[in-house]
Write an enzyme that holds these catalytic residues in place. Structure first.
Site, PDB file in Angstrom:
ATOM      1  N   ASP A  98      -4.069  -6.758   5.698  1.00  0.00           N
ATOM      2  CA  ASP A  98      -4.927  -7.670   6.463  1.00  0.00           C
ATOM      3  C   ASP A  98      -4.823  -9.106   5.952  1.00  0.00           C
ATOM      4  O   ASP A  98      -5.197 -10.043   6.650  1.00  0.00           O
ATOM      5  CB  ASP A  98      -6.378  -7.185   6.417  1.00  0.00           C
ATOM      6  CG  ASP A  98      -6.563  -5.922   7.253  1.00  0.00           C
ATOM      7  OD1 ASP A  98      -5.912  -5.823   8.309  1.00  0.00           O
ATOM      8  OD2 ASP A  98      -7.326  -5.020   6.839  1.00  0.00           O
ATOM      9  N   LYS A 146       9.312 -16.371 -10.447  1.00  0.00           N
ATOM     10  CA  LYS A 146       8.438 -15.369 -11.049  1.00  0.00           C
ATOM     11  C   LYS A 146       7.328 -16.085 -11.827  1.00  0.00           C
ATOM     12  O   LYS A 146       7.620 -16.972 -12.641  1.00  0.00           O
ATOM     13  CB  LYS A 146       9.273 -14.493 -11.993  1.00  0.00           C
ATOM     14  CG  LYS A 146       8.514 -13.344 -12.573  1.00  0.00           C
ATOM     15  CD  LYS A 146       9.407 -12.521 -13.484  1.00  0.00           C
ATOM     16  CE  LYS A 146       8.552 -11.532 -14.256  1.00  0.00           C
ATOM     17  NZ  LYS A 146       9.263 -10.977 -15.388  1.00  0.00           N
ATOM     18  N   ASN A 197       0.861  -1.189   0.000  1.00  0.00           N
ATOM     19  CA  ASN A 197       0.000   0.000   0.000  1.00  0.00           C
ATOM     20  C   ASN A 197       0.896   1.238   0.000  1.00  0.00           C
ATOM     21  O   ASN A 197       2.113   1.123   0.207  1.00  0.00           O
ATOM     22  CB  ASN A 197      -0.953  -0.030   1.209  1.00  0.00           C
ATOM     23  CG  ASN A 197      -0.181   0.018   2.514  1.00  0.00           C
ATOM     24  OD1 ASN A 197       0.465   1.011   2.826  1.00  0.00           O
ATOM     25  ND2 ASN A 197      -0.215  -1.076   3.267  1.00  0.00           N
ATOM     26  N   PRO A 203      -2.177 -11.865  11.043  1.00  0.00           N
ATOM     27  CA  PRO A 203      -2.441 -11.588  12.464  1.00  0.00           C
ATOM     28  C   PRO A 203      -2.635 -10.089  12.648  1.00  0.00           C
ATOM     29  O   PRO A 203      -2.061  -9.288  11.904  1.00  0.00           O
ATOM     30  CB  PRO A 203      -1.148 -12.044  13.157  1.00  0.00           C
ATOM     31  CG  PRO A 203      -0.096 -11.984  12.087  1.00  0.00           C
ATOM     32  CD  PRO A 203      -0.799 -12.286  10.796  1.00  0.00           C
ATOM     33  N   ASP A 204      -3.458  -9.715  13.616  1.00  0.00           N
ATOM     34  CA  ASP A 204      -3.573  -8.297  13.968  1.00  0.00           C
ATOM     35  C   ASP A 204      -2.531  -8.015  15.057  1.00  0.00           C
ATOM     36  O   ASP A 204      -2.669  -8.460  16.201  1.00  0.00           O
ATOM     37  CB  ASP A 204      -4.995  -7.978  14.458  1.00  0.00           C
ATOM     38  CG  ASP A 204      -5.194  -6.478  14.616  1.00  0.00           C
ATOM     39  OD1 ASP A 204      -4.304  -5.817  15.196  1.00  0.00           O
ATOM     40  OD2 ASP A 204      -6.223  -5.962  14.136  1.00  0.00           O
ATOM     41  N   ILE A 205      -1.484  -7.312  14.665  1.00  0.00           N
ATOM     42  CA  ILE A 205      -0.334  -7.119  15.568  1.00  0.00           C
ATOM     43  C   ILE A 205      -0.744  -6.299  16.795  1.00  0.00           C
ATOM     44  O   ILE A 205      -0.446  -6.661  17.937  1.00  0.00           O
ATOM     45  CB  ILE A 205       0.825  -6.423  14.814  1.00  0.00           C
ATOM     46  CG1 ILE A 205       1.224  -7.273  13.598  1.00  0.00           C
ATOM     47  CG2 ILE A 205       2.020  -6.187  15.719  1.00  0.00           C
ATOM     48  CD1 ILE A 205       2.066  -6.566  12.569  1.00  0.00           C
TER      49      ILE A 205
HETATM   50  O1  PMT Z   1       3.125   6.174   6.326  1.00  0.00           O
HETATM   51  P1  PMT Z   1       2.467   7.480   5.939  1.00  0.00           P
HETATM   52  O2  PMT Z   1       2.485   7.721   4.442  1.00  0.00           O
HETATM   53  O3  PMT Z   1       3.020   8.634   6.714  1.00  0.00           O
HETATM   54  O4  PMT Z   1       0.914   7.364   6.291  1.00  0.00           O
HETATM   55  C1  PMT Z   1       0.526   7.293   7.617  1.00  0.00           C
HETATM   56  C2  PMT Z   1      -0.672   6.368   7.838  1.00  0.00           C
HETATM   57  C3  PMT Z   1      -1.889   6.909   7.089  1.00  0.00           C
HETATM   58  C4  PMT Z   1      -0.344   4.958   7.336  1.00  0.00           C
HETATM   59  C5  PMT Z   1      -0.908   6.348   9.384  1.00  0.00           C
HETATM   60  O5  PMT Z   1      -1.203   7.643   9.838  1.00  0.00           O
HETATM   61  C6  PMT Z   1      -2.028   5.401   9.772  1.00  0.00           C
HETATM   62  O6  PMT Z   1      -3.198   5.764   9.784  1.00  0.00           O
HETATM   63  N1  PMT Z   1      -1.661   4.130  10.110  1.00  0.00           N
HETATM   64  C7  PMT Z   1      -2.612   3.056  10.393  1.00  0.00           C
HETATM   65  C8  PMT Z   1      -3.106   2.477   9.104  1.00  0.00           C
HETATM   66  C9  PMT Z   1      -3.986   1.277   9.284  1.00  0.00           C
HETATM   67  O7  PMT Z   1      -3.600   0.226   8.894  1.00  0.00           O
HETATM   68  O8  PMT Z   1      -5.087   1.496   9.915  1.00  0.00           O
HETATM   69  P2  PMT Z   1      -6.160   0.308  10.240  1.00  0.00           P
HETATM   70  O9  PMT Z   1      -7.368   1.058  10.597  1.00  0.00           O
HETATM   71  O10 PMT Z   1      -6.219  -0.667   9.111  1.00  0.00           O
HETATM   72  O11 PMT Z   1      -5.533  -0.427  11.489  1.00  0.00           O
HETATM   73  C10 PMT Z   1      -5.827  -0.055  12.844  1.00  0.00           C
HETATM   74  C11 PMT Z   1      -4.644  -0.260  13.722  1.00  0.00           C
HETATM   75  O12 PMT Z   1      -4.297  -1.641  13.801  1.00  0.00           O
HETATM   76  C12 PMT Z   1      -3.386   0.450  13.279  1.00  0.00           C
HETATM   77  O13 PMT Z   1      -2.733   0.922  14.433  1.00  0.00           O
HETATM   78  C13 PMT Z   1      -2.575  -0.644  12.601  1.00  0.00           C
HETATM   79  O14 PMT Z   1      -1.156  -0.402  12.715  1.00  0.00           O
HETATM   80  C14 PMT Z   1      -2.988  -1.880  13.400  1.00  0.00           C
HETATM   81  N2  PMT Z   1      -2.982  -3.129  12.637  1.00  0.00           N
HETATM   82  C15 PMT Z   1      -3.829  -3.322  11.596  1.00  0.00           C
HETATM   83  C16 PMT Z   1      -3.872  -4.526  10.942  1.00  0.00           C
HETATM   84  C17 PMT Z   1      -3.018  -5.552  11.360  1.00  0.00           C
HETATM   85  N3  PMT Z   1      -2.997  -6.736  10.757  1.00  0.00           N
HETATM   86  N4  PMT Z   1      -2.170  -5.355  12.384  1.00  0.00           N
HETATM   87  C18 PMT Z   1      -2.147  -4.166  13.033  1.00  0.00           C
HETATM   88  O15 PMT Z   1      -1.354  -3.982  13.966  1.00  0.00           O
END
Ligand code: PMT
Length: 403
Positions: A283, A293, A214, A309-311
């Protein structure tokens, strides 16, 4: 001492330049400081003027440059007191071996060394010299004495030197010195706290060269790592693939996919007081990535994905979790979805941002969601937003850890 500086006036930096080729780099440092609103007073040793003319620093700082203890431009003929008065910080860069010797032994035989002995503010020195001079035992003894006296030794760096040799002795680059000056001025609200940050995207392999990722640049997470370090924390940054350099003083662990990121976080988490999850973690990952390839077949390709996994949820669900700060990147219903996420993951603090405005950008606007309610941080450069998040985090962290 720096914490007590008056925020209503520009910070005053006294830049002491001693004799060394690296003196030319301090012209750029002066420019950076002035551009960022600092008041810079340059003082040069006589040897420094043989490398760069005072007029260069005068033009860049907008102030007369002083070299002489007996300068008659200072009304009371006490330049060593007057110039240092009101300085919030003294940086000597480049600091020659001779100047380190003088400082370590309290010599006061020229304007700069006298100013340093009569100071009432933090003193930072950035040594620059030939690698053998740096390693020379008397020089190392002087450096140790300076450390014992609480003087911050910045660098030196290793690399190619002006004399043609390679090794330790290069002065840190002006951008790094600027960052370290900025760090010195930040309130030490996380002194002694261990912070773990995840940043950047993850990359989930499809084959030997392709993958799912992403557009996260890592800027927000790196800014938070830097802000935490400036606030006095020891910081580990677990980073997905980005083009950014780790902030000075931050330990960085590079990872690729979400599962690798979880493994790195798991190995660090027992040494963590505050966990800040900024990474944009995929996710899902392809179930069977190809070692080779993939070849074009002429028909559609179907990939099967398994959930990652959701870290953050894993860390927040530990029996004794660190203080967890989550991020939520939403494209609609920002506050509603973010608050749901905060409650679901049981987070004391969640930072919500509009994904289309935040990802990859240099600035950001965020809402802080905690048990007390919501708080807007209006659009600003990510470093400024990061400092405000760290300040809020430190306040809540102390509240949660009150005995
Ligand atoms: O890197 P930049 O270009 O500066 O952009 C910053 C950002 C937009 C990426 C940042 O500000 C941000 O919003 N990061 C979180 C992005 C995200 O994945 O959001 P989420 O709503 O999908 O996840 C929620 C939370 O769970 C986040 O803290 C994420 O790190 C965490 N997560 C999500 C999925 C996963 N499998 N494991 C996680 O730990």
């Amino acid at each position: 001492m720096a914490e007590a500086a008056n925020p209503s006036r520009p910070q005053r930096v006294l830049l002491g330049v001693t004799g060394g080729v690296a003196a030319y780099k301090c012209a750029e440092l002066t420019r950076l400081l002035v551009k960022n609103g600092y008041d810079v007073q340059v003082v040069m040793t006589e040897a420094a003027t043989r490398f760069v003319a005072p007029a260069t620093f005068q033009a860049l700082s907008g102030r007369p440059v002083f070299t002489d203890l007996w300068d008659s431009r200072v009304d009371n003929h006490m330049a060593h007191i007057d110039l240092g008065r009101g300085a919030d910080l003294i940086l000597v860069a480049p600091a020659s071996a001779d100047f380190l010797f003088k400082l370590a032994h309290g010599a006061a035989d020229d304007l700069l060394s006298t100013l340093c002995t009569a100071r009432d503010c933090p003193l930072l020195v950035a040594p620059a010299m030939n690698r053998q001079m740096w390693d020379n035992p008397p020089n190392q003894r002087n450096v140790n004495l300076l450390r014992q006296d609480g003087i911050a030794i910045l660098g030196p760096d290793a690399g190619e030197q002006a004399c043609g040799e390679t090794g330790f002795g290069r002065m840190l680059e002006p951008e790094v010195l600027f960052e370290l000056i900025e760090a010195t001025f930040q309130p030490k609200v996380l002194r002694g706290v261990r912070v773990l940050v995840t940043a950047g995207p993850t990359f989930e392999r499809i084959d030997a060269v392709r993958g799912i990722t992403n557009p996260s640049s890592g800027k927000m997470g790196y800014a938070l790592a830097k802000a935490a370090m400036e606030a006095g924390a020891s910081v580990t940054l677990v980073s997905g693939p980005t083009a950014l350099a780790a902030p000075f003083g931050v330990k960085r662990i590079d990872v690729e996919g979400a599962r690798q990121m979880l493994a790195a976080v798991t190995s660090e988490v027992s040494k963590t007081d505050v966990f800040i999850s900024v990474a944009a973690v995929a996710d899902y990952h392809p179930v069977s990535p190809s070692e080779q390839k993939l070849k074009k077949t002429g028909s559609n390709l179907v990939l099967e994905f398994a959930q990652n996994p959701d870290i953050l949820a894993t860390v927040a669900g530990l029996a004794e979790p660190p203080f967890c700060v989550g991020f939520a990147a939403e494209s609609e219903n920002l506050l509603e979805y973010a608050e749901q996420k905060r409650r679901r993951k049981k987070l004391p603090l969640l930072v919500a941002n509009q994904v289309q405005d935040a990802i990859g950008a240099d600035d950001n606007e965020v809402h802080l969601l905690d048990d007390h309610g919501q708080h807007l941080l209006p659009r600003a450069p990510k470093q400024a937003i990061a400092r405000a998040i760290i300040s809020h985090t430190a306040k809540l962290y102390r509240e949660y850890h009150k005995p």
